[in-house]
Design an enzyme around this catalytic site. Structure first.
Site, PDB file in Angstrom:
ATOM      1  N   THR A  97      -9.998  -5.198   1.451  1.00 50.08           N
ATOM      2  CA  THR A  97     -10.956  -5.996   3.382  1.00 50.08           C
ATOM      3  C   THR A  97     -11.278  -4.484   3.854  1.00 50.08           C
ATOM      4  OG1 THR A  97      -8.726  -5.611   4.380  1.00 50.08           O
ATOM      5  CG2 THR A  97      -9.374  -7.961   3.237  1.00 50.08           C
ATOM      6  N   ASP A 104       0.673  -1.205   0.041  1.00 49.86           N
ATOM      7  CA  ASP A 104       0.268   0.002   0.272  1.00 49.86           C
ATOM      8  C   ASP A 104       1.241   1.164   0.116  1.00 49.86           C
ATOM      9  OD1 ASP A 104      -2.262  -1.558   0.132  1.00 49.86           O
ATOM     10  OD2 ASP A 104      -1.633  -1.730   2.494  1.00 49.86           O
ATOM     11  N   GLN A 136       1.645  -5.729  -3.188  1.00 49.50           N
ATOM     12  CA  GLN A 136       2.624  -5.795  -2.193  1.00 49.50           C
ATOM     13  C   GLN A 136       3.666  -5.657  -1.691  1.00 49.50           C
ATOM     14  OE1 GLN A 136       1.688  -9.568  -2.998  1.00 49.50           O
ATOM     15  NE2 GLN A 136      -0.134  -8.620  -3.437  1.00 49.50           N
ATOM     16  N   ALA A 182      -3.794  -8.037  -4.121  1.00 53.52           N
ATOM     17  CA  ALA A 182      -3.421  -6.556  -4.147  1.00 53.52           C
ATOM     18  C   ALA A 182      -4.622  -5.864  -3.852  1.00 53.52           C
ATOM     19  CB  ALA A 182      -3.181  -6.533  -5.002  1.00 53.52           C
TER      20      ALA A 182
HETATM   21  P1  GDP Z   1      -1.095   0.029  -3.991  1.00 55.60           P
HETATM   22  O1  GDP Z   1      -1.773  -0.956  -3.314  1.00 55.60           O
HETATM   23  O2  GDP Z   1       0.606   0.374  -3.504  1.00 55.60           O
HETATM   24  O3  GDP Z   1      -1.215   0.266  -5.118  1.00 55.60           O
HETATM   25  O4  GDP Z   1      -1.539   1.431  -2.439  1.00 55.60           O
HETATM   26  P2  GDP Z   1      -3.326   1.780  -2.367  1.00 55.60           P
HETATM   27  O5  GDP Z   1      -3.655   2.046  -4.132  1.00 55.60           O
HETATM   28  O6  GDP Z   1      -3.015   0.397  -1.650  1.00 55.60           O
HETATM   29  O7  GDP Z   1      -2.540   2.701  -0.875  1.00 55.60           O
HETATM   30  C1  GDP Z   1      -2.779   3.852  -1.602  1.00 55.60           C
HETATM   31  C2  GDP Z   1      -3.658   4.991  -1.155  1.00 55.60           C
HETATM   32  O8  GDP Z   1      -2.976   6.852  -1.423  1.00 55.60           O
HETATM   33  C3  GDP Z   1      -4.284   5.202  -2.314  1.00 55.60           C
HETATM   34  O9  GDP Z   1      -6.042   5.480  -1.900  1.00 55.60           O
HETATM   35  C4  GDP Z   1      -4.297   6.448  -3.352  1.00 55.60           C
HETATM   36  O10 GDP Z   1      -4.971   7.090  -4.124  1.00 55.60           O
HETATM   37  C5  GDP Z   1      -3.575   7.482  -2.388  1.00 55.60           C
HETATM   38  N1  GDP Z   1      -2.527   8.332  -2.382  1.00 55.60           N
HETATM   39  C6  GDP Z   1      -1.314   7.392  -3.890  1.00 55.60           C
HETATM   40  N2  GDP Z   1      -0.635   8.667  -3.679  1.00 55.60           N
HETATM   41  C7  GDP Z   1      -1.316   9.675  -2.883  1.00 55.60           C
HETATM   42  C8  GDP Z   1      -0.653  11.036  -2.272  1.00 55.60           C
HETATM   43  O11 GDP Z   1       0.095  11.253  -2.141  1.00 55.60           O
HETATM   44  N3  GDP Z   1      -1.392  11.590  -0.617  1.00 55.60           N
HETATM   45  C9  GDP Z   1      -2.337  10.782   0.007  1.00 55.60           C
HETATM   46  N4  GDP Z   1      -2.789  11.895   0.130  1.00 55.60           N
HETATM   47  N5  GDP Z   1      -2.894   9.749  -0.908  1.00 55.60           N
HETATM   48  C10 GDP Z   1      -2.267   9.513  -1.925  1.00 55.60           C
HETATM   49  P1  IMO Z   2      -0.513  -4.066  -2.357  1.00 55.31           P
HETATM   50  O1  IMO Z   2      -0.482  -4.804  -3.612  1.00 55.31           O
HETATM   51  C1  IMO Z   2      -0.710  -4.431   2.179  1.00 55.31           C
HETATM   52  C2  IMO Z   2      -0.877  -8.844   3.824  1.00 55.31           C
HETATM   53  C3  IMO Z   2      -1.800  -9.078   4.613  1.00 55.31           C
HETATM   54  C4  IMO Z   2      -1.376 -10.357   5.026  1.00 55.31           C
HETATM   55  C5  IMO Z   2       0.049 -10.931   4.539  1.00 55.31           C
HETATM   56  C6  IMO Z   2      -0.712 -12.478   3.812  1.00 55.31           C
HETATM   57  O2  IMO Z   2      -2.188  -3.370  -2.607  1.00 55.31           O
HETATM   58  O3  IMO Z   2       0.279  -3.348  -1.120  1.00 55.31           O
HETATM   59  P2  IMO Z   2      -2.233 -13.044   1.677  1.00 55.31           P
HETATM   60  O4  IMO Z   2      -3.961 -12.614   1.129  1.00 55.31           O
HETATM   61  O5  IMO Z   2      -1.617 -12.436   0.867  1.00 55.31           O
HETATM   62  O6  IMO Z   2      -1.623 -14.700   2.206  1.00 55.31           O
HETATM   63  O7  IMO Z   2      -2.188 -12.348   3.508  1.00 55.31           O
HETATM   64  O8  IMO Z   2      -0.289  -9.927   3.831  1.00 55.31           O
HETATM   65  N1  IMO Z   2      -1.337  -8.388   2.469  1.00 55.31           N
HETATM   66  C7  IMO Z   2      -1.019  -6.687   2.130  1.00 55.31           C
HETATM   67  N2  IMO Z   2      -1.288  -5.702   2.461  1.00 55.31           N
HETATM   68  N3  IMO Z   2      -1.132  -4.587   0.470  1.00 55.31           N
HETATM   69  C8  IMO Z   2      -0.746  -5.540  -0.334  1.00 55.31           C
HETATM   70  O9  IMO Z   2      -1.120  -5.302  -0.898  1.00 55.31           O
HETATM   71  C9  IMO Z   2      -1.723  -6.911   0.640  1.00 55.31           C
HETATM   72  N4  IMO Z   2      -1.350  -8.030   0.228  1.00 55.31           N
HETATM   73  C10 IMO Z   2      -1.679  -9.003   1.322  1.00 55.31           C
HETATM   74  O10 IMO Z   2      -2.830  -8.681   4.779  1.00 55.31           O
HETATM   75  O11 IMO Z   2      -1.458  -9.883   6.533  1.00 55.31           O
HETATM   76 MG    MG Z   3      -3.155  -1.396  -1.818  1.00 50.79          MG
END
Ligand code: GDP
Ligand code: IMO
Ligand code: MG
Length: 436
Positions: free
Chosen positions: A303, A13, A226, A39
């Protein structure tokens, strides 16, 4: 520079999806190489918010070939649901998606196993998986006997293969859980034949596709899911996912030799978050953590679980940057830190009175860490409209410099909001055209 990868350097994330979407324009192909629908990548394009779990984030850019490579575990129903959602939102060119015939398929028994197994551990050992069947599917891949690959869905012995697996899994799962309802092989066969028909136009030998593309000097972007601390071999085992989610996983998962991957961009959140169980040395289960959670909207994409929040851990990120071979880093969500009087960065770990910058191998040692912090002054200003490093408050620039120094890698991008345009490239880097 034909091959570039984007790797999360924390526990996921880090906003990899935003960066991949932004960088897609500079590439011909975008490849997911590990993980599956665990993811959750959020991409904001103008007013539109897209949440992608399985399809590469490059899918939102017309003209780019998107690949789900052999290292991914694919839930076909999820692939179809994401394709349908995007088609319903007028995203064009979805036929550009390619799915590897080597990719392993997530089957109904994998979901059942994920539910049963994650509950069967005590709290101290609970991984808190996303319940997407990821671990059980990878276990069957490595165990070989019960696996099913995408290519198997098109073979004449599919029904027999499913019957054999359902028979074994029914026996196994009914021993493990009283609540388990036996699975029906015929229903599963019919369901998966339907998925196979629907996705057939996308399935091919993606290893051949990627090798040919790399040899023809096409530009390829590898999208990590991840984060490196969740890497099954090099992360905070056993509180990890079941694939190699650090930079070392790219060649094996994508099916290309390391020489075709020649630039790694590490993605770092300006603070730390973690979802699920496992040690988290810089966690702030207090007002500071709550401040980060609310300002950063730190609730899981997949989730909706509240993410655990804490200060940036430079010991961990230095380790994952080295492990992944990061050539540069992108510091994301910097705007979330605005308004804090002081910001802390963990610069050293202390275990049994001994200070070190090394990341411990064993999870019990990580649990015993006392993080040693350096405090830097914060800034009050909102930075979401800043578009150059000069526009950032001096203290924000100082924070970025210190992070870069501690991690040992230059900063290539700074992100100050979810939008494509809310991205600051480092000096000397041409700004990727950020069309809204
Ligand atoms: P990923 O799994 O690594 O792609 O990250 P996620 O999408 O799960 O989580 C990142 C969150 O931060 C998303 O809701 C994005 O829209 C948001 N986001 C991305 N860049 C920025 C930023 O620079 N500032 C803020 N406030 N939110 C951001
Ligand atoms: P993105 O791509 C954050 C975490 C789960 C759990 C552990 C194992 O969005 O960054 P799994 O279902 O893979 O067997 O769970 O890994 N986890 C993540 N945490 N971002 C993710 O993906 C994740 N994918 C799995 O919460 O602790
Ligand atoms: Mg994510």
């Amino acid at each position: 520079m034909p091959g570039r990868c984007v790797i999360g350097l924390q526990w996921g994330d880090e906003a990899k999806g935003k960066l991949v979407d932004l960088l897609t324009k500079e590439h011909d192909l975008v490849v997911r190489f590990q993980g599956g629908a665990n993811a959750g990548h959020t991409v904001v394009v103008g007013e539109e918010v897209y949440k992608l779990s399985l399809l590469p984030s490059g899918i939102l850019t017309p003209g780019v070939t998107c690949v789900i490579a052999g290292g991914v575990v694919v839930n076909p129903a999820k692939a179809i649901a994401e394709l349908d959602e995007l088609a319903g939102r007028s995203v064009e060119g979805l036929q550009r998606l390619r799915i590897s015939d080597r990719a392993h398929v997530i089957m109904p028994w994998h979901f059942a196993e994920d539910r049963v197994l994650d509950k069967s551990t005590g709290e101290a050992e609970n991984i808190g998986t996303t319940q997407r069947g990821i671990g059980p599917c990878y276990r069957d891949k490595v165990g070989r006997s019960f696996a099913l690959r995408f290519g198997d869905l098109y073979r004449s012995d599919l029904r027999a293969k499913i019957e054999h697996r359902v028979d074994a899994k029914n026996r196994l799962l009914s021993v493990m859980s009283d609540a388990f309802e036996p699975l029906d092989a015929t229903a599963i066969y019919n369901e998966y034949r339907g998925y196979a028909d629907r996705l057939e136009q996308h399935v091919c030998d993606t290893t051949e596709l990627l090798l040919s593309a790399a040899e023809a000097d096409k530009k390829i972007l590898y999208e990590g899911a991840q984060g490196a601390l969740l890497d099954v071999d090099h992360g905070t085992f056993p509180f990890v996912t079941s694939s190699n989610s650090s930079g070392v996983g790219v060649p094996a998962g994508a099916g290309v030799p390391p020489k075709h991957v020649n630039h790694t961009l590490g993605v770092v959140k300006a603070y730390s978050t973690r979802v699920g169980g496992g040690p988290f040395p810089t966690e702030q289960d207090n007002q500071d953590g709550q401040y980060l959670r609310e300002r950063g909207n730190e609730y899981g994409t997949v989730t909706r679980r509240p993410r655990r929040c804490g200060w940036l851990d430079a010991v961990a990120v230095r380790y994952t940057a080295r492990l992944s071979g990061a050539d540069s880093i992108a510091v994301m969500l910097l705007d979330v830190l605005s308004g804090l009087e002081e910001i802390k960065i963990c610069t050293e770990y202390e275990i049994d009175g001994v200070r070190s910058r090394d990341f411990p191998t064993h999870v019990d040692d990580l649990r015993r860490v006392t993080p040693r912090y350096e405090s830097v002054p914060g800034w009050a200003e909102d930075v979401t409209d800043c578009r150059s490093l000069e526009e950032l408050p001096e203290n924000a620039r100082a924070y970025l410099n210190r992070v870069s120094e501690l991690v040992g890698v230059p900063v290539e991008f700074v992100s100050v909001g979810p939008g494509r345009d809310q991205t600051i490239p480092a000096e000397g880097r041409p700004l990727v055209a950020a069309t809204a």
